[in-house]
Motif scaffolding. Structure first.
Motif, PDB file in Angstrom:
ATOM      1  N   ALA A  41      30.989  42.078  39.047  1.00 37.91           N
ATOM      2  CA  ALA A  41      30.799  41.641  40.241  1.00 37.91           C
ATOM      3  C   ALA A  41      32.102  40.589  40.463  1.00 37.91           C
ATOM      4  O   ALA A  41      32.227  39.321  40.803  1.00 37.91           O
ATOM      5  CB  ALA A  41      29.744  40.159  39.880  1.00 37.91           C
ATOM      6  N   ILE A  42      33.214  41.347  40.460  1.00 39.52           N
ATOM      7  CA  ILE A  42      34.465  40.744  40.815  1.00 39.52           C
ATOM      8  C   ILE A  42      34.542  40.623  42.442  1.00 39.52           C
ATOM      9  O   ILE A  42      33.896  41.440  43.133  1.00 39.52           O
ATOM     10  CB  ILE A  42      35.617  41.610  40.607  1.00 39.52           C
ATOM     11  N   PHE A  43      35.110  39.636  42.987  1.00 39.12           N
ATOM     12  CA  PHE A  43      35.108  39.308  44.224  1.00 39.12           C
ATOM     13  C   PHE A  43      36.413  40.057  44.776  1.00 39.12           C
ATOM     14  O   PHE A  43      37.549  40.045  44.656  1.00 39.12           O
ATOM     15  CB  PHE A  43      35.375  37.890  44.619  1.00 39.12           C
ATOM     16  N   PRO A  44      35.889  41.238  45.694  1.00 44.08           N
ATOM     17  CA  PRO A  44      36.776  42.319  45.769  1.00 44.08           C
ATOM     18  C   PRO A  44      38.014  41.580  46.962  1.00 44.08           C
ATOM     19  O   PRO A  44      39.031  42.297  47.125  1.00 44.08           O
ATOM     20  CB  PRO A  44      36.022  43.412  46.734  1.00 44.08           C
ATOM     21  N   HIS A  45      37.796  40.629  47.851  1.00 45.61           N
ATOM     22  CA  HIS A  45      38.550  40.230  48.695  1.00 45.61           C
ATOM     23  C   HIS A  45      39.471  39.050  47.931  1.00 45.61           C
ATOM     24  O   HIS A  45      40.492  38.803  48.916  1.00 45.61           O
ATOM     25  CB  HIS A  45      37.835  39.823  49.803  1.00 45.61           C
ATOM     26  N   MET A  46      39.503  38.768  46.984  1.00 46.35           N
ATOM     27  CA  MET A  46      40.386  37.813  46.324  1.00 46.35           C
ATOM     28  C   MET A  46      41.133  38.575  45.239  1.00 46.35           C
ATOM     29  O   MET A  46      40.796  39.381  44.623  1.00 46.35           O
ATOM     30  CB  MET A  46      39.337  36.832  45.697  1.00 46.35           C
ATOM     31  N   THR A  47      42.332  37.736  45.329  1.00 42.59           N
ATOM     32  CA  THR A  47      43.240  38.349  44.075  1.00 42.59           C
ATOM     33  C   THR A  47      42.599  38.035  42.869  1.00 42.59           C
ATOM     34  O   THR A  47      41.626  37.089  42.766  1.00 42.59           O
ATOM     35  CB  THR A  47      44.678  37.776  44.170  1.00 42.59           C
TER      36      THR A  47
ATOM     37  N   PHE B 167      37.982  30.761  40.690  1.00 41.87           N
ATOM     38  CA  PHE B 167      36.794  30.447  41.683  1.00 41.87           C
ATOM     39  C   PHE B 167      36.027  29.588  41.280  1.00 41.87           C
ATOM     40  O   PHE B 167      35.603  28.757  41.947  1.00 41.87           O
ATOM     41  CB  PHE B 167      36.305  32.151  42.182  1.00 41.87           C
TER      42      PHE B 167
ATOM     43  N   ASP C  30      48.277  38.592  40.583  1.00 46.95           N
ATOM     44  CA  ASP C  30      48.498  38.654  42.161  1.00 46.95           C
ATOM     45  C   ASP C  30      48.047  39.698  42.784  1.00 46.95           C
ATOM     46  O   ASP C  30      48.196  39.968  43.919  1.00 46.95           O
ATOM     47  CB  ASP C  30      49.966  38.340  42.608  1.00 46.95           C
TER      48      ASP C  30
ATOM     49  N   ARG D  80      44.860  42.678  43.806  1.00 49.12           N
ATOM     50  CA  ARG D  80      43.482  42.690  44.237  1.00 49.12           C
ATOM     51  C   ARG D  80      42.661  43.728  43.425  1.00 49.12           C
ATOM     52  O   ARG D  80      43.275  44.880  42.786  1.00 49.12           O
ATOM     53  CB  ARG D  80      43.286  43.171  45.800  1.00 49.12           C
TER      54      ARG D  80
ATOM     55  N   ARG E 169      37.568  35.285  33.982  1.00 50.48           N
ATOM     56  CA  ARG E 169      36.938  34.414  35.101  1.00 50.48           C
ATOM     57  C   ARG E 169      35.849  33.552  34.313  1.00 50.48           C
ATOM     58  O   ARG E 169      35.677  32.324  34.604  1.00 50.48           O
ATOM     59  CB  ARG E 169      36.131  35.386  36.028  1.00 50.48           C
TER      60      ARG E 169
ATOM     61  N   GLU F  44      25.054  41.420  42.872  1.00 52.95           N
ATOM     62  CA  GLU F  44      25.749  40.557  41.642  1.00 52.95           C
ATOM     63  C   GLU F  44      26.766  39.644  42.013  1.00 52.95           C
ATOM     64  O   GLU F  44      27.045  38.708  41.345  1.00 52.95           O
ATOM     65  CB  GLU F  44      26.056  41.654  40.639  1.00 52.95           C
ATOM     66  N   THR F  45      27.514  40.081  43.209  1.00 48.20           N
ATOM     67  CA  THR F  45      28.623  39.550  43.560  1.00 48.20           C
ATOM     68  C   THR F  45      28.337  38.135  44.006  1.00 48.20           C
ATOM     69  O   THR F  45      28.849  36.830  43.739  1.00 48.20           O
ATOM     70  CB  THR F  45      29.195  40.041  44.828  1.00 48.20           C
TER      71      THR F  45
ATOM     72  N   ALA G 157      27.026  35.927  41.533  1.00 47.07           N
ATOM     73  CA  ALA G 157      28.282  35.655  40.440  1.00 47.07           C
ATOM     74  C   ALA G 157      28.698  34.355  41.107  1.00 47.07           C
ATOM     75  O   ALA G 157      29.247  33.473  40.449  1.00 47.07           O
ATOM     76  CB  ALA G 157      29.289  36.451  40.463  1.00 47.07           C
TER      77      ALA G 157
ATOM     78  N   LEU H 196      33.988  39.018  53.159  1.00 42.68           N
ATOM     79  CA  LEU H 196      33.429  40.631  53.080  1.00 42.68           C
ATOM     80  C   LEU H 196      32.939  41.189  54.267  1.00 42.68           C
ATOM     81  O   LEU H 196      32.829  42.424  54.321  1.00 42.68           O
ATOM     82  CB  LEU H 196      32.624  40.448  51.931  1.00 42.68           C
TER      83      LEU H 196
END
Ligand SMILES: Nc1ncnc2c1ncn2[C@@H]1O[C@H](COP(=O)(O)OP(=O)(O)O)[C@@H](O)[C@H]1O
Ligand SMILES: [Mg+2]
Lengths: 366, 472
Positions: A85-91, A98, A128, A130, A146, B366-367, B370, B389
């Motif tokens: 569940a990593i946030f894909p739009h953040m580095t 976060f 840095d 993604r 995290r 889950e995103t 989280a 997103l």
């Protein structure tokens, strides 16, 4: 101090219990592994602790504070998700920071914690980048970093290694164990992999069908399974179970398995006396039998079916009184299918189980 | 033996890549029909239609040095130019008439008192025909006009410039002995375009492209046969007095509708995504407008805003108004715009919502969990996780809605009649159907197309640069 107490927690989905009256105490800084087959309710119980799926009944306290119905953000916990569940739009840096940002931690402290967590997991050079162009192993490290950056006293992990390939999993297992020992958070670690559980946990809670079967240290769970399920779920090969009959003979209580009879250890005799004339299940691990090429004393004659040389040991599949069982021998032990063989059950290595409830009768851990 | 051993692995190597290449052919086999389909049924008609905006296919008429189809071109005369008629010639056609020239029919006639000669069909009325349609008997027509010579000339050969063989009285019965078909050419002179300069052009032109005035010596070029590219139609569109208002109104509607629409659609999508009780019911309700034609929505809102419509009834009912207010009339332009905005919001917000809902559903649970676990409140989750997103979905929706906003039409017509409040699509329609000006209509269509393309490129670039700048 962050002791987690789970008291009679139940969770029902569509009329069926996913977790049933779970009782569990995880001591401060303890590493508890929640082990069980897929679908047994591990995630459900963990989510109740996390607050992502509130318990339907029961009570959960963290450090004495009732958190049963608290929002996840207010529980002072941290978590590694199975899918990461990593946030894909953040580095990576934004991902790790976060939780701190959401909790209003100052920018300077956030940066310090992020760097620290990244260093722990050796992902400083990814900070840095993604997540989209990272490998599974790298994402996994980001997810752990995290969770650690939060510096929460409670850390929840849901099968964090299950999405890695076998080699990486082995490597990560050792690294995580060292890392989490240093961090010293109270940890609930969910897995369906019994080796992972045995190798990592301070204690293991074994679950089946929503019910906790046994909570003990790894060696106790392995050596003294509380019931047939735990014995067959933990260990490779699983514990052997033979159907026996308790009989009263001239020289005391004995257990008849097929044509042969086994003499119980003095400590189990009293318990077995109650079962004279009834069935009982004999449990013994493959490596705890003595395999002999010739008859001796109370050794039982068996048929060899399969011989599997595994390098560190030879695994034999044999039949005893209609039961199939596996025994381990030294790799130099020579035999072949169809050969005559005798095995001895050392009385102190035998676990006795109730024939109907499958619960351990005697010989539990001290 | 040795050679065989060597050649075997070679054969395997040769076979390897060939098999691979064959596998890759399949997508191209699928693409080919797609491309042909697109070319035939999309690109070709579209280009044909749009080219009308900048191409006048009847713009000029070539004039030739002699009155035959294989004559050399002396120069070109633009459509509509006034010409002097210098001469006229009819060429006898042997056999079937194949050219697209204007033809004249001549009859060889003989009267009972012995007059014989050729006369054009315009001078002889056919009275009797044989069973296969060949004219047999006719009468000489009466000439109209006081000063005209009442006698009709009969010529030696079927040509008005030939010798007059005889003259006959009006209404005389004549036998039709032969027929001849002539193609008629005019020698014309006017200022036009010679091969390399502008100037006086003289030459022969087929009669069907030249209109002759009553005096028989002047005329004009009715239409040309050669096309030229021209900005005439585009200029005409820009100078059209409705162009400015239409363009402005289209933009105003877009600016009023899109921001509200996207906020509403996102909120609606969040409601559905929040998995509250009966959220599928919400989805169905929100989706109803998608099933209605835009004209129907326009009419529906017209009925709301009309004199004794819902709005007036409600306003009167709660005592805000004493008498019904006229919302949709020529001096309530702003009310018409407001009604259009409401109707468009009602009609087209759900399509945006559906796109946003599917975008939200693509975000793994889950995103979001989280984010919640790490302390983000609902609105922080919306702001830091969901909206970022959703960017690709919002981009798609924005492009779609902007393009549709450039085409807004039926709702405007239904609520405003297309006069007081007009939009680009309405002007296209007006040019095509009311003014029958296909070329200017095409110019409008091209304008709408270019605006749509420009907006799509703008959105794509805007989002990409944003990612690039925040990326590294
Ligand atoms: N959100 C849910 N809705 C319905 N049933 C669920 C849900 N989550 C889990 N379950 C059911 O609860 C049981 C336990 O699931 P889970 O806790 O995910 O198992 P595990 O993590 O041990 O594999 C399963 O039978 C699963 O189908
Ligand atoms: Mg699970």
């Amino acid at each position: 101090m962050a002791e987690i107490r789970i008291e009679k927690v139940s969770k029902v989905f569509n009329g069926a219990y996913a977790v049933r009256e779970a009782d569990l105490v995880i001591e401060d800084k303890e590493f508890l592994v929640l082990l069980g087959p897929s679908g047994c309710g591990k995630t459900t119980l963990l989510r109740a602790v996390a607050g992502l799926g509130m318990a339907d009944a029961g009570r959960i306290t963290i450090d004495g504070r009732d958190v049963t119905y608290l929002r996840p953000g207010d529980r002072k916990i941290s978590m590694v998700f199975q899918s990461y569940a990593i946030f894909p739009h953040m580095t990576v840096r934004e991902n790790i920071g976060f939780g701190l940002k959401m909790n209003g931690v100052s920018a300077a402290e956030t940066a310090r914690n992020v760097d620290e967590a990244a260093e722990l997991l050796h992902i400083e050079e990814l900070l840095d980048r993604r997540p989209s162009d990272m490998s599974g192993g790298q994402r996994q490290r980001v997810a752990v970093a995290r969770a650690l950056a939060m510096k929460a006293e409670v850390l929840l992990m849901d099968e964090p290694l299950s999405n890695l390939d076998a080699l990486l999993r082995l490597e990560m297992r050792a690294e995580l164990k060292r890392l989490l020992a240093d961090v010293g958070a109270t940890t609930i670690y969910v897995t369906h992999d019994q080796i992972e559980a045995l190798s990592m946990g301070d204690r293991i809670a074994v679950m089946k069908d929503g019910v906790i079967q046994q909570v003990d240290g790894p060696s106790e769970v392995y050596a003294h399974p509380a019931n047939r399920f735990v014995g067959s779920f933990i260990g490779n090969p699983p514990m052997n179970f033979l159907d026996g009959q308790v009989v009263q003979s001239a020289d005391g209580v004995r257990v008849q398995v097929g044509q042969s009879s086994i003499t119980p250890s003095p400590t189990s005799v009293s318990a077995l006396t109650d079962f004279v004339g009834e069935g009982v299940v004999v449990g013994i691990r493959a490596e705890n039998t003595e395999v002999l090429n010739e008859p001796r004393g109370d050794a039982v004659k068996v048929d060899v079916r399969v011989v599997e040389p595994l390098g560190s040991q030879n695994l034999l599949t044999i039949t005893v009184g209609g039961n199939l069982m596996k025994v381990a021998t030294h790799p130099t032990f020579e035999t072949s299918p169809g050969a005559d063989l005798w095995i001895r059950f050392p009385p102190e290595q035998i676990r006795w189980y109730d024939a109907s409830s499958h619960a351990l009768l005697v010989g539990g851990p001290d | 033996m040795t050679t065989e051993l060597v050649s075997e692995p070679e054969a395997a190597i040769v076979e390897g890549p060939r098999r691979k290449r064959r596998q890759k052919l399949v997508p191209y086999l699928l693409i080919a029909p797609t491309l042909i389909f697109l070319a035939l049924f999309f690109a070709y008609p579209m280009v044909q239609g749009l080219i009308l905006a900048v191409y006048d296919d009847e713009a000029v008429l070539p004039v030739l040095d002699k009155p035959t189809i294989d004559g050399n071109q002396n120069g070109q005369l633009p459509q509509g130019s006034s010409v002097e008629i210098l001469d006229r010639q009819g060429n006898l056609i042997e056999g079937e008439v194949t050219s697209d020239l204007l033809t004249e029919l001549w009859f060889r006639v003989s009267s009972e008192d012995g007059a014989q000669g050729w006369a054009p069909e315009t001078r002889i009325r056919v009275r009797e025909e044989s069973s296969d349609g060949t004219p047999l008997i006719g009468t000489v027509r009466t000439k109209l006009g006081a000063e005209a010579d009442p006698l009709t000339d009969l010529f030696e050969v079927p040509n008005e410039s030939s010798e007059v063989a005889a003259k006959v009285e009006p209404s005389v019965r004549v036998a039709i002995e032969d027929t001849a078909t002539l193609e008629v050419w005019f020698q014309v002179r006017a200022s036009g375009e010679t091969a390399d300069e502008l100037g006086l052009v003289e030459g022969w032109a087929p009669s069907r492209f030249v209109q002759i005035f009553g005096d028989e010596v002047s005329g004009r070029i009715d239409r040309g046969t050669d096309g030229v590219f021209t900005t005439r139609f585009v200029e005409k569109m820009v100078e059209d007095r409705f162009f400015g208002p239409a363009w402005r109104t289209t933009l105003i509607l877009m600016v009023l509708i899109l921001p509200i629409q996207f906020v509403l659609a996102t909120l609606m999508a969040l409601v559905i995504h929040a998995r509250v009780k009966a959220n599928s019911l919400f989805l169905y309700i929100f989706s109803i407008p998608m099933g209605m034609s835009d004209l129907a929505v326009g009419i529906l809102f017209f009925s709301i805003f009309t004199g004794n419509g819902l709005l007036n009834s409600v306003l009167e009912g709660v005592g805000i108004l004493d008498d019904p207010k006229v919302f949709l009339s020529s001096d309530t332009r702003n009310w018409i715009i407001a009604a259009i905005v409401l109707a468009e919001l009602w009609r087209a917000t759900s399509i945006v919502m559906v796109i946003v809902v599917s975008g939200l559903q693509a975000i793994p649970d889950e995103t979001l969990e989280a984010a919640e676990l790490f302390g983000a409140s609902y609105w922080k989750r919306v702001r830091y996780i969901m909206l970022p997103l959703l960017k690709p979905s919002l981009q798609v929706a924005l492009i779609l809605r902007t393009i549709l906003a450039f085409q807004v039409f039926a709702v405007v017509i239904a609520l405003g009649g297309g006069e007081i409040v007009t939009v680009l699509a309405n002007e296209t329609y007006r040019q095509y159907f009311e003014l029958r000006n296909t070329n200017v209509a095409s110019a409008y269509a091209v304008f709408i197309l270019l605006m749509s393309l420009a907006s799509a490129i703008f959105y794509l670039r805007a989002v990409r640069t944003q990612q690039e700048t925040s990326g590294s």
